[in-house]
Design a protein around this motif. Sequence first.
Motif, PDB file in Angstrom:
ATOM      1  N   VAL A 394       7.640   8.336  -1.079  1.00  0.00           N
ATOM      2  CA  VAL A 394       6.906   7.357  -1.891  1.00  0.00           C
ATOM      3  C   VAL A 394       7.276   5.936  -1.485  1.00  0.00           C
ATOM      4  N   ASN A 395       8.555   5.680  -1.354  1.00  0.00           N
ATOM      5  CA  ASN A 395       8.983   4.327  -0.967  1.00  0.00           C
ATOM      6  C   ASN A 395       8.470   3.953   0.419  1.00  0.00           C
ATOM      7  N   ILE A 398       4.813   2.994   0.049  1.00  0.00           N
ATOM      8  CA  ILE A 398       4.692   1.661  -0.557  1.00  0.00           C
ATOM      9  C   ILE A 398       4.949   0.583   0.497  1.00  0.00           C
ATOM     10  N   SER A 427      -2.388   7.545  -2.644  1.00  0.00           N
ATOM     11  CA  SER A 427      -2.449   7.340  -4.092  1.00  0.00           C
ATOM     12  C   SER A 427      -2.115   8.622  -4.838  1.00  0.00           C
ATOM     13  N   ILE A 430       1.704   9.351  -4.582  1.00  0.00           N
ATOM     14  CA  ILE A 430       2.457   8.436  -5.446  1.00  0.00           C
ATOM     15  C   ILE A 430       2.260   8.807  -6.913  1.00  0.00           C
ATOM     16  N   TYR A 442       6.717   1.931  -9.328  1.00  0.00           N
ATOM     17  CA  TYR A 442       5.292   2.260  -9.404  1.00  0.00           C
ATOM     18  C   TYR A 442       4.431   1.040  -9.712  1.00  0.00           C
ATOM     19  N   ALA A 445       3.816  -0.134  -6.399  1.00  0.00           N
ATOM     20  CA  ALA A 445       2.894   0.796  -5.753  1.00  0.00           C
ATOM     21  C   ALA A 445       1.457   0.532  -6.176  1.00  0.00           C
TER      22      ALA A 445
END
Length: 767
Positions: A394-395, A398, A427, A430, A442, A445
Amino acid sequence: MITRRRFLESAAVAATLAHMESRSMMALSQKAVAKDDVLQWVDPRIGTGGHGHCYPGASMPFGAVQLSPDTYNDGWDWSSGYHITDDSIMGFSHTHLSGTGVGDLLDFLVMAGTGKAKLVPGDRKNPEEGYRSRFTHSTEVTTPGYYSVMLDTYKIKAELTATERVGVHRYTFPKSDEAYLIVDLHHAHLTKRGTTVVSSEVELAGDTLQGGHVTNGWGNGRHAYFSMQFSKKPKKVEIFSDDQPVSGKKAEGVNLKAVLYFDTKANETIVVKTGISAVDTAGAAKNIAAEVKGFDFDGTRMMAAAAWRRQLGKVRASFIDETHRTIFYTSLYHMSLGPVLFDDVDGRYRAMDNTVKTLPAGERNYTTFSLWDTFRGAHPAYTIIEPERVPQFVNTLIRMGEESPAGAPVWPLWGRETECMTGFHCSSVIAEAQKKGFTADYKRAYAMLQKGRADDVQGMTWHKEHGYIPADLEGESVSKHVEFCYDDWAMANIASRLGMTAERDERLKMSKGYLNNWDASVGFLRPKLSNGEWTTPFDPIEMRHWEKWWDYTESNAWQTTFTVQCDPGGMIKMIGGNAPFVTKLDALFNQPSTLPSYAPPDIAGMVGQYAHGNEPSHHIAYLYVYAGAPHKTQSRVRSLIDTMYKAEPDGMQGNEDVGQMSAWYFLSALGFYPVDPVSGIYVLGSPVTTGATLDMGRGRVLKIEVQRANAADCYVKEFRLNGTVQDKAWFRHSDIANGGTLTFVMSATPNESLGTDVKAIPPSQEI
C-alpha cells in the motif's frame, strides 16, 4: 492506455506440446527430501508451456532478481524469455516477468561456452551460429530457488540460485584453454521495432565488471544496472561495441558485450555473483556486499531453499489427489514471485518520475504490480498470508501515485508506468487493506487517487460527467466504464472511513454508472454513442461494432455484463432479480464457445462464454451465491478446479499474470473467493483440500476443516464459522482477522436450503 494485445500487435502461436516426461525433472531435485518438505510439491515447469508465460529459474519470495534461462526473446509466448517447446538456450538473464501478457526485462544475459567466442546468440534453428547451446529438458532441474541444466553444445553444467537482489551462477567447465563467459548488455526482450536497448555502459573496474542500460520497451525509459564478480580471475577480458573490440576497460554505446576468457581444468567451477539495481552500479555492488559473502554457491542455494520453505510453509494443506497438491503449492509459489522488491540495501530506489529517492527507515519498495489482474484474488490472498507485506504494498502504491507524472499507478514496471489495461485498481488494493484493518496513511492515499486520474485518461471525463463513456470517442468504452465504477466504489469506501461524507456519496453515485450501459432490450451491457444511441448492429459475442477499436477489454458483452463487482446485488436487480439472473448466468456457461476471429488468445479456458483464461471471468462462478443459489457455485467451481488446471507445463488456460491465475486456484481450493475484494467478504465455493492451516502472522492461524465421505463430493452440506453452524454461504474477513476455523461438511448432493434465504445473501454495496 494500451491493452496487452495492442502492445504486441500480433500474437505468436505456440507449438503444441506433444509429450513431456511427467515428473522426471522434478524427481532429480527431490532426492532425500523430508517427507513433509513443501519444496517437493512445487513444479516450476507449470505455466512454462502453452500461454502461461512463466519462467523456471531461481528467485527468492518477492525477490528483485529472477535468474532464469532465456530460450528466446521475441514473441508473445516468450514474454518471460522461456518456452518449454524450445531446445536451445541463449543464456541466463537476471530479471523476468512472471506470466505477463507483454514481454520486457531479461537484463544482463550471461552465457558460458568453450572454443572461439561468438558474439551473437544465433538462431533457434541453427544455434551453432552463435553462443546458444542445445539442451534437453531431461537435464533440467528446477525447484524453488534453484535451477540447473546441461549446456550440451559446450558440455558445461549451469546452475543458478539467488538472494533478494543478487543472482548467483555456477558453471562447471570441461578441460579447456578456450573457456569463456559472455555478458551481453544488448540482450533484452524485443518488440516489433527490434531491440529495446537505447544506451549502455560497461566497465571493468579491477576484478569487477559493472555497467547498465536504458531500455524503451513496455517500461519506456527503464534503467537497470549491475555489478558482477567472479570466483576466478579471467586471463583476458575484451569489451565489444557493435561486435567490434574496443580498447581500454570502459565503453558506452547501444550494443555492448564483454567476454571473459579462462583456462579451465576438467570439472572446474566458476561462480558469478551479479547484484542488480535500478539506481546505479554502486547500489548493485552494495547489494552483493550485503547479501552474498564469498563465493559459496551451495550455501546461497541452501539459504534460498530455506526462505522458500518458510514462505510455502505458511500454508499446510492436505489433499486426496496428489495432482491437486502439486497445483496448489505451485500456485502459492507463483503467487510469491510478485510484486517484486525494487530498492537497494541502502534504501535508495528509482521513483516513477525517474529520480533517485531514499525510503523512510523500515520501509520497502516494490514494483511489477499487475493490478488489473491481481486486485481480484492475489491481493486478497496476501491480506491473509502476507500481513507484513500488505502495508508495504500500500505504501509503495501511494508513493508511486505521488511521484508519477501519470498519477495513480495502473501497471507500474521498474519505475515506469506502462498504462497497460483499464481502470486504476490500486484503489481496490488500498481500500481492501483499509477495510481489513491494515495500517497506512489513507488520507494521503485518497488525495493521491483523486489527483491521479482527474484528467481525461481512458475516457474518465465522460465517465465522471456523463455517467458512461461513448463508444465513438473512446476504445473499450464499456469495460473502462464498468471498471471505473469499481474504482469509484473503492474510493467511496476509503472516503467513508475518513469521514468524508460528500466524497463518499459522490463516488457511490458514480459507481452506479454501469446502469447507463444496460440495454434491457438485448439483456446486456452495450456500447453507447455520444449522442445517446446504442451501437448497431449488436451481437453479444462480438468485441467491437466497427474496425476502429474494440468496445470491450479482452472480452465481449457476455463476460462484461457479469463484471459489476462493485454492486452484485444491483447487477442482479438490473437483470431482473434472482431467478432471471440465475437463468442468465446458466446461459453464459451453456452458450457455444464461439468467438470472433480477431479475439485475442487471452480469452481462453472457455466454458460456454465464460473464459477462465482471462481475469474478468474469475469471480463469475461465485455470483450464484449473491442470487441465493450457492449450490450452483459449488458445482461450477469444482468443475473449473478440475478442468482449468493441470500439473503440466501447459497447465494454465491463460497467462499467469503475476499470480492471479494461481490465486484463483489457491483460494478456490481452500473453499472461498472474494467477488468484491473491497467489501472484505469471501464467498464459499467447493474446497478440494481435505484440511489446511494458514499462518496469518502474529500467532494467528486460520484452520480449514473439511469433512467428506468421497473425494468427488462437491456440495457444501453444512458450513460452520468458528464452530457455529451458518445459514449463509459467505463470511467476512473480520470473522477470521484474528484467526479462526472454517468447517465444511461436504456431500454428493446439493443442500438447496443453505444460503437461499434473502437474509443469507451477501450484502452488496455495504460500507
